[in-house]
Each structure stands twice: as structure tokens, then as C-alpha cells.
Design a protein around this motif. Structure first.
Motif, short mmCIF file in Angstrom:
data_model
loop_
_atom_site.label_atom_id
_atom_site.label_comp_id
_atom_site.label_asym_id
_atom_site.label_seq_id
_atom_site.Cartn_x
_atom_site.Cartn_y
_atom_site.Cartn_z
N THR A 133 0.97 -1.40 -0.02
CA THR A 133 0.07 -0.01 0.06
C THR A 133 0.95 1.09 0.14
N SER A 172 0.26 5.41 0.73
CA SER A 172 -0.72 6.13 1.31
C SER A 172 -1.09 7.28 0.29
N THR A 229 3.67 7.04 3.32
CA THR A 229 3.87 5.59 3.94
C THR A 229 3.79 4.63 2.90
N THR A 250 7.89 5.16 6.57
CA THR A 250 7.21 6.56 6.71
C THR A 250 8.47 7.54 5.93
#
Length: 188
Positions: free
Chosen positions: A93, A95, A145, A155
Motif C-alpha cells: 500500500t 498512502s 507511507t 514513513t
């Protein structure tokens, strides 16, 4: 705008820029005319442009990564499908959609002593390590992130970021600090 509001605005803008990053350590097997260089690479890891380089002196080096934005031709849009960073395994993923670029380290003999690599000077990839962890350096256009399986979580703040990545049953990602010394193996 009041002076106080102006100073607050300037401090917020300045706080968004990453501080200069120093990568220092030892280089095993380097010859007297060897240089270590940080190259911005393509999405496939091929060196595109030398961003910084220094001579390896007495088996040691210290590179200061410029805070400049990498060339547009080296940037790619970071998506879950194209994160090929060390330790990243699906599912991934991201962000936020951001531009990114990766920096890899190479060693070459500066045979003509001009302070940069020429086409006739072969180079070898020389990934810096700290114990079992490898150094990973990337630039992002804004904060993001990235998470993946096996506990991978990084991050990043706008600008250049450096992490030590250790891959095992789980993936340990920890920020790299200027006080951490790295090792590069130059020998064949």
C-alpha cells in the motif's frame, strides 16, 4: 500579513525540507584511484545520472547527498504495483500518489582523475551495509507511507530518505542516521 505570521509560514515551509544526508563508512578492497558515487537509477535499477561522488581515501568515504530534486527523467509515480524496493513483498500500500526516485551506490576507478565517471570507466554496484541490513535511499515529492507484507513499513518525508532494511522472517525497516557507519565491499 504580520511579521509573526510571516515567520510562522517560513518555519512551516522550512520544516518540510529534509536535512542533508551523510553516508559514511569503510570500503574494503578499494584501489588508490577509486571513487564511490550515488547514482539516480531507473525504475529497473540502471544508473542514469551521477548525483554525488567522493574519492575513497585510506579505505574510508563520506558522501553528502545533495538536497536537490532529482532530474525529472529519473522520477516515477509511486504506486503499489511499481514498488520494487528491498524487502517489499505484495500486498503493498502507498498512502498517497507521489513522485519518487532511487539512489544506488557504485564504485569506479577515476583513471583520469577528473572527479566524475566517464563512459570509459567501468563501475560496479556497491550496496552499503550495516551488519545484516542494507542501506536504501529514495527521494519522494511529498510525505508518504509505504507498507507491505512481513511487517514492512516506511514513513518518508518530502526529499531524500534513507533506511536500513533487514530481510528475514520479518522485514525490519529503521531510519538511517548520520552516526551509523556503513561498509562497502569493493573487491571482486
Amino acid at each position: 500579513m504580520t511579521l509573526r505570521a510571516l515567520l510562522l509560514s517560513l518555519s512551516v515551509v522550512a520544516g518540510g525540507h529534509a536535512a542533508a544526508l551523510t553516508v559514511a563508512g569503510s570500503a574494503d578492497g578499494a584501489g588508490p584511484d577509486a571513487r564511490i558515487a550515488g547514482f539516480v537509477v531507473s525504475a529497473y535499477g540502471q544508473p542514469i545520472q551521477e548525483l554525488v561522488s567522493v574519492p575513497i581515501t585510506g579505505g574510508r568515504f563520506s558522501l553528502e547527498i545533495p538536497t536537490t530534486v532529482p532530474p525529472a527523467r529519473t522520477q516515477t509515480t509511486l504506486t503499489p504495483r511499481n514498488v520494487t524496493w528491498p524487502g517489499v513483498i505484495d500486498p503493498v500500500t502507498v498512502s498517497a500518489p507521489v513522485q519518487s526516485a532511487e539512489l544506488k551506490f557504485f564504485v569506479y576507478r577515476d583513471t583520469n582523475a577528473n572527479g566524475h565517471r566517464d563512459e570509459t570507466e567501468p563501475m560496479r554496484e556497491a550496496p552499503p551495509t550495516s551488519g545484516p541490513a542494507s542501506l536504501f535511499v529514495t527521494w519522494v515529492s511529498s510525505d508518504v507511507t509505504v507498507t507491505a507484507s512481513k511487517g514492512y513499513s516506511a514513513t518518508l518525508v518530502r526529499g531524500w530518505n534513507a533506511f536500513l532494511v533487514e530481510v528475514g522472517r520479518a522485514v525490519a525497516v529503521r531510519p538511517f542516521g548520520d552516526d551509523q557507519v556503513l561498509r562497502v565491499r569493493v573487491g571482486r
